[in-house]
Design a protein around this motif. Structure first.
Motif, PDB file in Angstrom:
ATOM      1  N   LEU A   9       0.825  -1.196   0.000  1.00 47.86           N
ATOM      2  CA  LEU A   9       0.000   0.000   0.000  1.00 47.86           C
ATOM      3  C   LEU A   9       0.869   1.260   0.000  1.00 47.86           C
ATOM      4  N   GLY A  10       1.977   1.212   0.732  1.00 44.83           N
ATOM      5  CA  GLY A  10       2.907   2.345   0.745  1.00 44.83           C
ATOM      6  C   GLY A  10       3.495   2.606  -0.628  1.00 44.83           C
ATOM      7  N   ILE A  11       3.879   1.547  -1.313  1.00 47.08           N
ATOM      8  CA  ILE A  11       4.436   1.685  -2.667  1.00 47.08           C
ATOM      9  C   ILE A  11       3.380   2.250  -3.617  1.00 47.08           C
ATOM     10  N   LEU A  12       2.145   1.759  -3.483  1.00 46.53           N
ATOM     11  CA  LEU A  12       1.060   2.265  -4.319  1.00 46.53           C
ATOM     12  C   LEU A  12       0.832   3.763  -4.070  1.00 46.53           C
ATOM     13  N   LEU A  13       0.870   4.167  -2.815  1.00 47.73           N
ATOM     14  CA  LEU A  13       0.704   5.590  -2.493  1.00 47.73           C
ATOM     15  C   LEU A  13       1.838   6.431  -3.080  1.00 47.73           C
ATOM     16  N   VAL A  14       3.055   5.920  -3.045  1.00 47.97           N
ATOM     17  CA  VAL A  14       4.191   6.639  -3.624  1.00 47.97           C
ATOM     18  C   VAL A  14       3.985   6.829  -5.125  1.00 47.97           C
ATOM     19  N   LEU A  15       3.555   5.781  -5.810  1.00 45.50           N
ATOM     20  CA  LEU A  15       3.357   5.876  -7.255  1.00 45.50           C
ATOM     21  C   LEU A  15       2.220   6.823  -7.615  1.00 45.50           C
ATOM     22  N   VAL A  16       1.115   6.734  -6.898  1.00 43.07           N
ATOM     23  CA  VAL A  16      -0.026   7.617  -7.157  1.00 43.07           C
ATOM     24  C   VAL A  16       0.351   9.065  -6.842  1.00 43.07           C
ATOM     25  N   GLY A  17       1.042   9.280  -5.736  1.00 44.52           N
ATOM     26  CA  GLY A  17       1.468  10.628  -5.377  1.00 44.52           C
ATOM     27  C   GLY A  17       2.418  11.222  -6.407  1.00 44.52           C
ATOM     28  N   ALA A  18       3.309  10.401  -6.928  1.00 39.78           N
ATOM     29  CA  ALA A  18       4.234  10.882  -7.960  1.00 39.78           C
ATOM     30  C   ALA A  18       3.470  11.262  -9.228  1.00 39.78           C
ATOM     31  N   GLY A  50       3.094   7.553   1.870  1.00 40.43           N
ATOM     32  CA  GLY A  50       3.393   6.206   1.382  1.00 40.43           C
ATOM     33  C   GLY A  50       4.751   5.710   1.850  1.00 40.43           C
ATOM     34  N   LEU A  51       5.734   6.596   1.807  1.00 35.37           N
ATOM     35  CA  LEU A  51       7.067   6.226   2.293  1.00 35.37           C
ATOM     36  C   LEU A  51       7.039   5.916   3.782  1.00 35.37           C
ATOM     37  N   ALA A  52       6.327   6.738   4.544  1.00 38.85           N
ATOM     38  CA  ALA A  52       6.228   6.511   5.988  1.00 38.85           C
ATOM     39  C   ALA A  52       5.554   5.182   6.287  1.00 38.85           C
ATOM     40  N   LEU A  53       4.492   4.867   5.562  1.00 43.60           N
ATOM     41  CA  LEU A  53       3.782   3.609   5.766  1.00 43.60           C
ATOM     42  C   LEU A  53       4.668   2.411   5.437  1.00 43.60           C
ATOM     43  N   ALA A  54       5.329   2.453   4.297  1.00 45.03           N
ATOM     44  CA  ALA A  54       6.175   1.335   3.877  1.00 45.03           C
ATOM     45  C   ALA A  54       7.373   1.159   4.813  1.00 45.03           C
ATOM     46  N   LEU A  55       7.987   2.269   5.197  1.00 44.67           N
ATOM     47  CA  LEU A  55       9.157   2.172   6.065  1.00 44.67           C
ATOM     48  C   LEU A  55       8.788   1.746   7.479  1.00 44.67           C
ATOM     49  N   SER A  56       7.626   2.162   7.948  1.00 39.64           N
ATOM     50  CA  SER A  56       7.214   1.739   9.294  1.00 39.64           C
ATOM     51  C   SER A  56       6.934   0.240   9.320  1.00 39.64           C
ATOM     52  N   ALA A  57       6.374  -0.290   8.249  1.00 43.11           N
ATOM     53  CA  ALA A  57       6.130  -1.728   8.175  1.00 43.11           C
ATOM     54  C   ALA A  57       7.451  -2.486   8.116  1.00 43.11           C
ATOM     55  N   ARG A  58       8.397  -1.929   7.410  1.00 38.30           N
ATOM     56  CA  ARG A  58       9.712  -2.584   7.270  1.00 38.30           C
ATOM     57  C   ARG A  58      10.471  -2.568   8.598  1.00 38.30           C
ATOM     58  N   ARG A  59      10.375  -1.460   9.338  1.00 43.31           N
ATOM     59  CA  ARG A  59      11.082  -1.365  10.617  1.00 43.31           C
ATOM     60  C   ARG A  59      10.500  -2.305  11.662  1.00 43.31           C
ATOM     61  N   ARG A  60       9.222  -2.592  11.545  1.00 40.88           N
ATOM     62  CA  ARG A  60       8.569  -3.473  12.512  1.00 40.88           C
ATOM     63  C   ARG A  60       8.816  -4.942  12.189  1.00 40.88           C
TER      64      ARG A  60
END
Length: 66
Positions: A9-18, A50-60
Motif C-alpha cells: 500500500l505504501g508503494i502504491l501511495l508513492v506511485l499515485v502521489g508521484a 506512502g514512504l512513511a507507511l512502507a518504512l514503518s512496516a519494514r522497521r517493525r
C-alpha cells in the motif's frame, strides 16, 4: 494490517502521489488534474505518507507479530 500489505500500500501511495505531482506540474497531460497547482501540492504529501507507511512496516520486521 500485515507487513507485506502495508509495504504494498505504501508503494502504491508513492506511485499515485508521484503521478499526481507530475500532473499538477503539467508534465503529464490528458487529465482535468493537469496543470492544477493543488495536485502539485497534494502529490508530494501522498508520496511522503506512502514512504512513511512502507518504512514503518519494514522497521517493525514486516509485520511478523504473533
Amino acid at each position: 494490517m500485515s507487513g507485506p500489505l502495508r509495504i504494498g500500500l505504501g508503494i502504491l501511495l508513492v506511485l499515485v502521489g508521484a503521478l499526481w505531482t507530475l500532473q499538477g506540474l503539467g508534465v503529464v497531460g490528458g487529465s482535468v488534474m493537469s496543470g492544477v497547482t493543488l495536485w502539485a501540492i497534494i502529490g508530494p504529501v501522498v508520496v511522503l505518507a506512502g514512504l512513511a507507511l512502507a518504512l514503518s512496516a519494514r522497521r517493525r520486521g514486516g509485520g511478523t507479530t504473533p
